[in-house]
Design a protein around this motif. Sequence first.
Motif, short mmCIF file in Angstrom:
data_model
loop_
_atom_site.label_atom_id
_atom_site.label_comp_id
_atom_site.label_asym_id
_atom_site.label_seq_id
_atom_site.Cartn_x
_atom_site.Cartn_y
_atom_site.Cartn_z
N GLY A 352 0.80 -1.23 0.00
CA GLY A 352 0.00 0.00 0.00
C GLY A 352 0.82 1.27 0.00
O GLY A 352 0.28 2.38 0.05
N ASN A 353 2.15 1.13 -0.07
CA ASN A 353 3.06 2.27 -0.02
C ASN A 353 3.98 2.27 -1.22
O ASN A 353 3.96 1.36 -2.04
CB ASN A 353 3.89 2.22 1.28
CG ASN A 353 3.02 2.23 2.51
OD1 ASN A 353 2.07 2.99 2.62
ND2 ASN A 353 3.35 1.36 3.47
N ILE A 354 4.84 3.29 -1.31
CA ILE A 354 5.76 3.43 -2.43
C ILE A 354 7.15 3.79 -1.92
O ILE A 354 7.29 4.62 -1.02
CB ILE A 354 5.27 4.52 -3.42
CG1 ILE A 354 4.13 3.97 -4.30
CG2 ILE A 354 6.40 5.05 -4.29
CD1 ILE A 354 3.49 4.98 -5.21
N LEU A 355 8.16 3.13 -2.48
CA LEU A 355 9.55 3.53 -2.27
C LEU A 355 9.93 4.45 -3.42
O LEU A 355 9.74 4.11 -4.58
CB LEU A 355 10.46 2.30 -2.25
CG LEU A 355 11.97 2.55 -2.26
CD1 LEU A 355 12.41 3.30 -1.01
CD2 LEU A 355 12.74 1.25 -2.41
N LEU A 356 10.47 5.62 -3.09
CA LEU A 356 10.80 6.62 -4.11
C LEU A 356 12.30 6.92 -4.03
O LEU A 356 12.81 7.33 -2.98
CB LEU A 356 9.99 7.90 -3.89
CG LEU A 356 10.02 8.95 -4.99
CD1 LEU A 356 8.74 9.79 -4.94
CD2 LEU A 356 11.23 9.89 -4.86
N LEU A 357 13.00 6.70 -5.14
CA LEU A 357 14.44 6.94 -5.21
C LEU A 357 14.75 7.76 -6.46
O LEU A 357 14.00 7.71 -7.45
CB LEU A 357 15.21 5.62 -5.30
CG LEU A 357 15.04 4.61 -4.16
CD1 LEU A 357 15.80 3.33 -4.51
CD2 LEU A 357 15.54 5.19 -2.84
#
Length: 561
Positions: A352-357
Amino acid sequence: MNKLTIQQLQEGYRRDAFTIEEVIDQTLALAEEYEEYNIWIRLLKKSEIMAYVQQLEKCSLKDKPLWGIPFAIKDNIDLAGIPTTAACPEFSYIPKKSAQVVQQLIDAGAIPIGKTNLDQFATGLVGARSPHGATKNALNPELISGGSSSGSAVAVALGQVCFSLGTDTAGSGRVPAALNNIIGYKAALGSYSTEGVVPACESLDCVSVFANTMEDICLIDQQVSENGSNSNEEVPHKIFLPDKLEFFGPYAKLYEMAWKQTAAYFKEKAVVEIIDMTEIQQVARSLYEGPFVVERDVAIGSFADVQPEAIVAPLQTILTQARQIAYSANQLFEAQHFCQRVEKTLKKKLAGNILLLPTCTGTWQIEQVLADPIFTNSQMGLYTNHCNLLDLSALAVPAPVDTALPFGITLFTVPEDEPLLKSYGAEIEKEAQKTELVVCGLHMRGFPLEKELLARGGEFHYETRTSDDYRLYALDTEPRKPGIIKNENQGEEIEVEVWKLPNQELSSFIQTIPHPLGIGKIRLENGEEKLGFVCQNLPEEEMEDITQYGSWRNYQLGVQL
């Protein structure tokens, strides 16, 4: 630079504004114009392309969702009857049938234009490891294009095709997107068939897509995805940002500044949590610094043994290193088990979340990569190599902030959350298509002309001040309005508002601004320059200096600073 979209071409076809043949002619003309960019390995002849067009004569846009849409194919993916070389002429073979993903797109009405350049055998992230020459960056030909799907990305960025196919093992479908200011989508492992794709690391290889809009990405995904996931209106509960980053290369400071702007943007827009990158980076390093690298040798080692002169030098180095270190079965299982443990922990966090790089934290000039091909290439994968080892889905998009160089970010989700990935990517795209505008008078909140901005989809962003070299005047107009004029010697900070206006509304809005006002660059207190209302100098009797009030709002209230 005119970037093509599927919607744009389909609307033109509906209005009979142009024919498919005219689109093909334009595509071939652009390919010739940019021949020195080394985009294509095998551009189809017009007669070969028109054979696909003839298959559409009995169909319509209603029958074929990609009717008449030109696309490019990375030359490690089969197109029936056309040589597949993987950028190694000696490896060339002619497939009897197209790769499954290619056939699915042709069945949907898309028209192949040719096979694109790549880092040989899809091993590299720079776009400079090809006997056909380094593919040049679409925005600055001195810079690398990114790889290995170099030609596919640049063909889209230069408007030669609407979309293209690449492959992605370590970031090849994401790095070129970031460096050429387009979108790159890599669905989960197994979502797109790899039948008819020359393997690089067969257990990790994915087919990827490049396009200019999220709408196009979603439409293509619907034609080829095994999972059939669609975008919806979901938003992530939380955005994970990295605890630390390494910036590299001659543009490191610009990239670091771009990331700081990007991180600040998302901290304002979403619930953010900082994530420890230690184990993720350990996984990333293991792709080339552990037993997984042997799979590259499994893919092409036998061919390289027979024809070593056909292999470009950097790839030869990688294959040699893979053999010099005699990795044991124990080391392979240890590496796999470590990746599995990290994957399990990370996926639990990411549900339900996002990793942003940042997609990459620097870039190089082509000549710098040619001078030091191994180190420069390794830096490009610092924040991409982990993805497939951890079975994540990824979307590379331009960052929604103004930057001096093309700067992209990648969103990572668990495969089950691909609808979330695409819907949030579309939201970021909308923000990126807005221009920040500095207003200082009647268009500010609570004043009569605020409604003009709101009617055009404008959104209030934040309050701030100009740098200390402006003066504020009340103009002798009807109605009375303020004008801001640069005065470097006797200026003061002026309170202003920053709004966001959709790009498509900006031009018509500017045309409504009456003399002596206009749009120019305004420097803010933090040193940034943004578009905003400026004023021409007028005779003293036509304007009253009200700088002592510090803002138009204070002047209206009669409050001096």
